[in-house]
Enzyme design. Structure first.
Site, PDB file in Angstrom:
ATOM      1  N   SER A   1       0.194  10.121 -10.179  1.00 51.54           N
ATOM      2  CA  SER A   1       1.502   9.399 -10.439  1.00 51.54           C
ATOM      3  C   SER A   1       2.561  10.608 -10.829  1.00 51.54           C
ATOM      4  O   SER A   1       2.788  11.420 -10.009  1.00 51.54           O
ATOM      5  CB  SER A   1       1.282   8.491 -11.733  1.00 51.54           C
ATOM      6  OG  SER A   1       2.186   7.777 -12.186  1.00 51.54           O
TER       7      SER A   1
ATOM      8  N   ASP B   1       1.242  -1.125  -5.287  1.00 52.90           N
ATOM      9  CA  ASP B   1       1.627  -0.234  -6.067  1.00 52.90           C
ATOM     10  C   ASP B   1       3.350   0.158  -5.533  1.00 52.90           C
ATOM     11  O   ASP B   1       3.598   0.140  -4.523  1.00 52.90           O
ATOM     12  CB  ASP B   1       0.980   1.176  -5.724  1.00 52.90           C
ATOM     13  CG  ASP B   1       1.323   2.032  -6.744  1.00 52.90           C
ATOM     14  OD1 ASP B   1       2.429   2.057  -7.500  1.00 52.90           O
ATOM     15  OD2 ASP B   1       0.897   3.352  -6.355  1.00 52.90           O
TER      16      ASP B   1
ATOM     17  N   HIS C   1      -1.926   0.967  -8.896  1.00 61.83           N
ATOM     18  CA  HIS C   1      -1.350   2.073  -9.533  1.00 61.83           C
ATOM     19  C   HIS C   1      -2.333   2.417 -10.800  1.00 61.83           C
ATOM     20  O   HIS C   1      -2.486   1.273 -11.585  1.00 61.83           O
ATOM     21  CB  HIS C   1       0.131   2.130 -10.151  1.00 61.83           C
ATOM     22  CG  HIS C   1       0.597   3.252 -10.286  1.00 61.83           C
ATOM     23  ND1 HIS C   1       1.012   4.251  -9.478  1.00 61.83           N
ATOM     24  CD2 HIS C   1       0.928   4.021 -11.771  1.00 61.83           C
ATOM     25  CE1 HIS C   1       1.397   5.323 -10.085  1.00 61.83           C
ATOM     26  NE2 HIS C   1       1.338   5.041 -11.557  1.00 61.83           N
TER      27      HIS C   1
END
Length: 374
Positions: A157, A314, A344
């Protein structure tokens, strides 16, 4: 659904505390995360952990057991959490780093960079680059018995953002003789010029990272006025009349960079007129140190071979896929491991007490790729 409801509740609690002047909302959310992560049991306890400083940056070094005279592989790991959240020395991240160290028989370094709202861009980026440059010094690699030809950088991320940016910097830095051999980017966030890519449109309200929350993280990271959130979600900062964006449009033209199977029926959203003050007030939106997808082809050519993990559910799916394609066009070998059932944050849910099958598979597969390539 339970996880999503819990997280939404924690975010709401943080907002209430913030509005009452009791605490910054990010501190409230992070306090919950730390308390939860402290419940996760320590795994692979044979791995030794050492908390030290690399050029003034806090890191934890994980050492596998065994003889020190043999040269080992190494992975520098950078945690996610929107540049603002996360407990890299606890819970799922600690378990993940211990697993990498054990499965790869590798030295693993996790960077405990300072986070927003206490610091903002470019501090997080600079601390990750500082730690990377220190670790890659020949004398430091010798100290940890690391093979200088077998060092990777990895992040998830926002950590994938920092890992990609650090890999770009190290790649072009003539003062650094040792380079990263590989980069592993796990559902990375790589740009803030288009909040209406196909994946943002498809997954704008899909747990656990919503479009609004991602925009909020960006504004906090760049120390920008939160009142512009609606404008950037509508792409007012990259409207067709914004001349500052023109040089970067091709770098994130997802209609050209993405396969048709993921574009589906979605269309680009770029208003005719926008808000010119946004890019002037927040120039970091155009800075490739903050948004690695905006790097030039010359910089990308110097980047290491890449493994990019993306998930169908995501908002950041297209960030990763576009970066994979741009790297390929620049001549860099890329493996894009896409999970149709991926969401995610799934890699963080590969450990007790919250385990999802896709998270377990994703962790296994990217470590297997590292084992084969590193």
């Amino acid at each position: 659904m339970v996880l999503d409801a819990t997280f939404r509740g924690v975010v709401s609690m943080g907002d209430v505390a913030h509005s009452l002047g009791l605490s910054h909302s990010v501190h409230v959310i992070n306090s919950f995360i730390v308390n939860f992560e402290s419940l996760v049991p320590i795994t692979n306890q044979e791995i030794q952990a050492e908390d030290i400083l690399f050029d003034g940056v806090h890191v934890r070094v994980y050492h596998p057991p065994g003889r020190e005279e043999k040269l080992r592989r190494a992975v520098m790991f950078i945690h996610g959490g929107g540049w603002a959240l996360g407990a890299p020395k606890l819970g799922s991240y600690d378990s993940l780093c211990r697993k990498m160290a054990a499965d790869l028989d590798a030295v693993v370094v996790t960077v405990d960079y300072r986070m927003a709202p206490d610091v903002h861009f470019p501090v997080q980026y600079e601390e990750c680059v500082q730690a990377a440059k220190h670790f890659l010094k020949p004398e430091v690699l010798v100290k940890y018995s690391v093979d200088p030809e077998r060092v990777a950088v990895c992040g998830d991320s926002a950590g994938g953002n920092l890992a990609a940016a650090a890999a770009q910097r190290i790649g072009i830095d003539n003062s650094t003789s040792v380079k990263f051999k590989l980069q592993v980017l796990i559902y990375p966030v790589l740009q803030a010029l288009d909040f209406n890519t196909a994946s943002y449109q498809q997954n704008h309200n899909v747990p656990i990272l919503y479009r609004r929350l991602m925009a909020r993280f960006w504004l906090e990271y760049l120390d920008a006025d939160p009142d512009i959130m609606h404008s950037i979600m509508m792409n007012k900062h990259t409207a067709q009349d914004q001349s500052l964006v023109s040089l970067n449009r091709s770098k994130l033209n997802w209609t050209n960079l993405l396969p048709k199977r993921v574009i589906k029926h979605y269309k680009p959203v770029f208003p005719l007129t926008g808000s010119p003050s946004i890019l002037k007030d927040v120039p970091a939106l155009l800075d490739s140190r903050a948004a690695p997808l905006l790097a030039s082809d010359e910089v990308l050519r110097m980047a290491p071979r890449a493994y990019i993990l993306t998930g169908e559910h995501d908002v950041l799916r297209d960030d990763g896929m576009m970066y994979a394609r741009r790297l390929e066009l620049a001549g860099v070998s890329v493996t894009n491991d896409h999970y149709e059932d991926g969401f995610h944050g799934c890699v963080s849910f590969a450990f007790w007490p919250l385990q999802f099958s896709v998270g377990i598979r994703a962790v296994h597969n990217y470590i297997a790729w590292l084992d084969e390539q590193l």
